[in-house]
Design a protein around this motif. Sequence first.
Motif: not given
Length: 234
Positions: A120-146
């Motif tokens: 559903l969210f290929p972006r998250l797979k590319e950023r697996l080891r990244q601290p969530a606080g450094t994600l963009s707003g949209g990516e954080q929303q994707m992570l919250a849904i995931g």
Amino acid sequence: MLSLEAIDVYYGKIHALKGVSLSVDEGEIVTLIGANGAGKTTLLRTISGLVRPKNGTIRFRGEDLTRRRPEDIVALGISHVPEGRRVFANLTVKENLEMGAYLRRDRAGIQADLERVFALFPRLKERLRQPAGTLSGGEQQMLAIGRALMARPKLLLMDEPSMGLAPVLVQTIFGIIREINAQGTTILLIEQNAHMALGVARRAYVIETGRIVLEGPSEALRQSEKVRAAYLGG
Ligand code: ATP
């Protein structure tokens, strides 16, 4: 699947939900629209067990949820995507997703759901080891849904997933909402973006100062004078 009957919630003297009754059938997307402060977030928090109603009952798949603890409610199959993309900023993307599965012991199932979230969210797979606080707003929303999906919910409660996102990302998120529903998850969505919400949902409720004032098929609400004037910009 879910039914609320005559729910009253108070914060001290503030009567935040006034006799709210609402239902969601299995397989549906239902939306609750309303202005700032109408009580939308309070309603989702009440279903999740984070706020205690003074009166009324909540039933989910034959169980009475009204006095259950939040973790029991998650275990029964209800996950909540909170407003404002509350991810654990210091944990990585992977750790956030694992937190979503904290009540589960089925390793193979968890792995399968991780793959589903990555699809559903290929972006998250590319950023697996990244601290969530450094994600963009949209990516954080994707992570919250995931993260919510990692509990493998039967019912997903979503609190304003489009808030603060650029229009193109709003489209993406609503596409994902449809896809999650098509994969078999029932959704109760609260939104200020009435236009998008009525587009995706089968049925809708309108809440004003703690009271449900209108309900019906989304298409009918879209035609209603009141909804057009107050929520769709005339
Ligand atoms: P928004 O779209 O702005 O998030 P909302 O429709 O989700 O609004 P709620 O957050 O549910 O509205 O708030 C409903 C009412 O209850 C508001 O008047 C709010 O000020 C009040 N309220 C919410 N949480 C609390 C609290 N913890 N203590 C006291 N009052 C609260």
